[in-house]
Design a protein around this motif. Structure first.
Motif, PDB file in Angstrom:
ATOM      1  N   HIS A  86       3.703   1.647   6.127  1.00  0.00           N
ATOM      2  CA  HIS A  86       4.019   1.572   4.699  1.00  0.00           C
ATOM      3  C   HIS A  86       5.391   0.958   4.472  1.00  0.00           C
ATOM      4  O   HIS A  86       5.599   0.236   3.488  1.00  0.00           O
ATOM      5  CB  HIS A  86       3.983   2.975   4.085  1.00  0.00           C
ATOM      6  CG  HIS A  86       2.608   3.486   3.848  1.00  0.00           C
ATOM      7  ND1 HIS A  86       2.244   4.142   2.690  1.00  0.00           N
ATOM      8  CD2 HIS A  86       1.484   3.445   4.611  1.00  0.00           C
ATOM      9  CE1 HIS A  86       0.966   4.477   2.747  1.00  0.00           C
ATOM     10  NE2 HIS A  86       0.491   4.082   3.906  1.00  0.00           N
ATOM     11  N   HIS A 103       0.815  -1.213   0.000  1.00  0.00           N
ATOM     12  CA  HIS A 103       0.000   0.000   0.000  1.00  0.00           C
ATOM     13  C   HIS A 103       0.851   1.268   0.000  1.00  0.00           C
ATOM     14  O   HIS A 103       0.301   2.368   0.038  1.00  0.00           O
ATOM     15  CB  HIS A 103      -0.970  -0.004   1.186  1.00  0.00           C
ATOM     16  CG  HIS A 103      -0.322  -0.173   2.523  1.00  0.00           C
ATOM     17  ND1 HIS A 103       0.401  -1.291   2.860  1.00  0.00           N
ATOM     18  CD2 HIS A 103      -0.278   0.634   3.617  1.00  0.00           C
ATOM     19  CE1 HIS A 103       0.847  -1.171   4.100  1.00  0.00           C
ATOM     20  NE2 HIS A 103       0.463  -0.006   4.572  1.00  0.00           N
ATOM     21  N   ALA A 145      -3.960  -2.153   4.958  1.00  0.00           N
ATOM     22  CA  ALA A 145      -4.069  -0.697   4.991  1.00  0.00           C
ATOM     23  C   ALA A 145      -3.672  -0.094   6.332  1.00  0.00           C
ATOM     24  O   ALA A 145      -3.224   1.048   6.397  1.00  0.00           O
ATOM     25  CB  ALA A 145      -5.489  -0.272   4.634  1.00  0.00           C
ATOM     26  N   ALA A 188      -2.410  -4.197  -3.308  1.00  0.00           N
ATOM     27  CA  ALA A 188      -2.428  -4.166  -1.846  1.00  0.00           C
ATOM     28  C   ALA A 188      -3.714  -4.802  -1.316  1.00  0.00           C
ATOM     29  O   ALA A 188      -4.809  -4.328  -1.626  1.00  0.00           O
ATOM     30  CB  ALA A 188      -2.319  -2.733  -1.357  1.00  0.00           C
TER      31      ALA A 188
END
Length: 238
Positions: free
Chosen positions: A226, A203, A222, A217
């Motif tokens: 990252h 993501h 989420a 992703a």
């Protein structure tokens, strides 16, 4: 690109990991973790959940039965915990980045144990050492003090277990976890100009432009960092 069928992954070993989550009369549940041998060729001297590769004797290659059998066998061999009467809930899947010489397609399972159960769980003394029961918060505190090193998938899982909002993702149905989380890796200079390894999750906005195998992703990723960077002795979100 879909990678939900592990039979398509040439050179990738199938594996199963088990989060043993034990209730307590008061306070947060505990998880059981093991420190891998410093001489291990894969993730040496890291704190991990019980788990390992799927063997041919576990069942037909890539089948649900084989993954399930491997999870139970590895728990018994590595931690001395027999899960014959416990249901295993498949809650996540990770695939090792393409830059790694050893790649694993690993299903993550959750086994809920009752208060006081598996009190005699222990490391096998060969592949793993220093077995411990601790709350996810205690594990993260030791990690923050750089007392333990948690591989990226393990760190992400412990973070979820320590956060009520994230822990809800552990209840996802199997259909939502078939596609693996496949990070990419890159080397970038740190403040001193030394190369440091960075793991980039799907993501991240730059993920698609980076070299290496990639996948869309999964929605469950989420809430994860990252990127994770190898900073000193541990992995840290960045």
């Amino acid at each position: 690109m879909t990678l939900s069928d592990p039979a398509r992954l040439a050179g990738v070993r199938l594996a199963a990991t088990v989060v043993l989550l034990r209730d307590r009369p008061a306070g947060d549940p505990q998880v059981f973790m093991l420190r891998r041998s410093a001489r291990s060729p894969f993730m040496p001297d890291t704190l991990v959940f019980p788990g390992g590769a799927v063997d041919p004797g576990d069942g037909p290659e890539g089948s649900d039965a084989a993954f399930d059998a491997a999870a139970r066998r590895e728990c018994r061999e590595e931690a001395g915990v027999v899960l014959d009467v416990h249901e295993l809930h498949w809650f996540d899947t990770w695939l090792t980045p393409a830059l790694e010489p050893r790649r694993y397609f690993a299903r993550f399972y959750l086994a809920r144990l009752a208060e006081g159960e598996a009190e005699d769980a222990a490391a096998d003394g060969h592949e793993t050492h220093e077995g411990r029961w601790a709350t996810p918060g205690e594990i993260l505190a030791a990690w923050a003090r750089e007392e333990v090193d948690l591989p990226p998938p393990t760190l992400c899982t412990v973070m979820r277990l320590a956060d009520e909002r994230r822990a809800g993702l552990l209840g996802l149905p199997a259909a939502a976890v078939q596609e693996p989380i496949l990070p990419k890796g890159l080397l970038q200079p740190d403040a001193a100009g030394e190369a440091q390894l960075v793991v980039v999750l799907p993501h991240d906005p730059a993920y698609a432009e980076l070299p290496g195998d990639g996948v869309p992703a999964p929605a469950r990723a989420a809430d994860l960092p990252h990127r994770l960077v190898r900073a000193g002795r541990i992995w840290r979100p960045c």
